[in-house]
Design an enzyme around this catalytic site. Structure first.
Site: not given
Ligand code: NAI
Length: 304
Positions: A163, A167
């Site tokens: 990851y 990133k």
């Molecule tokens: P989440 O799991 O709630 O949302 C991620 C979404 O991406 C999900 O709805 C999933 O179905 C979708 N997804 C997964 N694979 C996919 C694909 N191949 N094509 C299209 N959509 C796909 O997680 P969250 O926390 O909302 O994460 C969103 C972004 O923020 C991610 O890139 C994550 O790495 C990043 N992030 C989140 C942090 C946090 O504190 N929540 C911290 C740092 C980064």
């Protein structure tokens, strides 16, 4: 209504941060493509309901949105996503690369398959979507692209080698695209979020009180701003968590300069290492490959 008349594509918008980005962009007047194939945090399964629910929520509030269920992890899927935006709304003004999965394990125990899967969705997925939208943005001489990075990359975090690598890779992509898109008024920035979502649940957050404050909706204003015409900066990394916002930037120290026309030894480096790593003299890195080299060489009388 900063996004009036604009079209935004949000990847992984069925849950967590992406959902909040999509909802806010729609409230700001954007027509939104809500992309999400559904599935679990580690990328297994799929369910159209994830994207459909967000589209329904936007429409119920009087906004305009369509769903797309493609995975961003293939060039064909990414192309179909951008085609959906063009077919539905005629253009793409802002692309929010947000989709992601986790496959955490210490590097010693991590299967290469899990390393590759994470890179494929975060780094290649963002690349494929941006590649599909890029010609449209160049042609219309306008675009806003947002990458989603993480402290796991910029600072490191146990168990997230895959990851963290993905990133940080996104930041390299951002830096280069910011240079290449400049003439066409394409701004490419990154958000480094912190939010309580299904992805971060159970990751050992500091306390339930902090969890409560880290709402995904508190990240979305930074993203909506960077997706709008108001955003006049590029290659910025904006942190957003629990209502706090800031900027991450790479710096290089003033360093030391030896005369490159003479031999340079390990002892010379060893004697200078304290000075050259002293961050007190550091300046932000700037685009281009020479960095501080011309200024340093000038100190030994070599003018480039
Ligand atoms: P989440 O799991 O709630 O949302 C991620 C979404 O991406 C999900 O709805 C999933 O179905 C979708 N997804 C997964 N694979 C996919 C694909 N191949 N094509 C299209 N959509 C796909 O997680 P969250 O926390 O909302 O994460 C969103 C972004 O923020 C991610 O890139 C994550 O790495 C990043 N992030 C989140 C942090 C946090 O504190 N929540 C911290 C740092 C980064």
């Amino acid at each position: 209504m900063r996004m009036q008349g604009r079209v935004a594509v949000v990847t992984g918008a069925g849950n967590g941060l992406g959902r909040e980005h999509a909802l806010l962009l729609a409230r700001e007047g954007a027509r939104v493509v809500v992309n999400d194939p559904g599935g679990s945090v580690n990328g297994a399964g799929g369910d159209n309901a994830a994207a459909d629910k967000v589209v329904a929520q936007i429409r119920a509030a009087g906004g305009n949105a369509v769903a797309n269920y493609d995975s961003v992890a293939t060039p064909e899927g990414a192309q179909r996503l951008i085609d959906t935006a063009v077919k539905s709304f005629g253009r793409v003004d802002a692309l929010i690369n947000n989709a992601g999965i986790l496959r955490d394990k210490s590097f010693a125990k991590m299967a290469l398959e899990d390393f590759e899967a994470v890179l494929r969705i975060h780094l290649l997925g963002s690349t494929y979507c941006t590649k599909a939208a890029w010609p449209l943005m160049i042609e219309q001489k306008y675009g806003r692209v947002i990458m989603t990075t993480s402290v796991a990359g910029t600072s490191g975090n146990f168990g997230q080698a895959n990851y963290g690598a993905a990133k940080m890779g996104l930041l390299g992509l951002m830096n280069v695209l910011a240079v290449e898109g400049a003439k066409a008024n394409i701004k490419v920035n990154a958000v480094s979020p912190g939010a309580t979502t299904r992805m971060t649940q159970g990751l050992g957050a500091v306390s339930s009180e902090i969890d409560e404050l880290m709402q995904a909706a508190h990240v979305a204003p930074a993203v909506a701003y960077m997706a709008s015409e108001d955003c006049d900066f590029s290659a910025n990394i904006i942190t957003a968590a629990a209502g706090g916002f800031g900027r991450v930037q790479f710096f290089e120290t003033a360093g030391v300069q030896f005369d490159p026309r003479k031999p340079i030894t390990v002892d010379m480096f060893a004697d200078a290492v304290g000075r050259l790593t002293d961050l007190g003299t550091a300046k932000p890195t700037a685009p281009g490959v020479l960095g501080q080299m011309p200024a340093r060489l000038a100190t030994v009388g070599i003018l480039l």
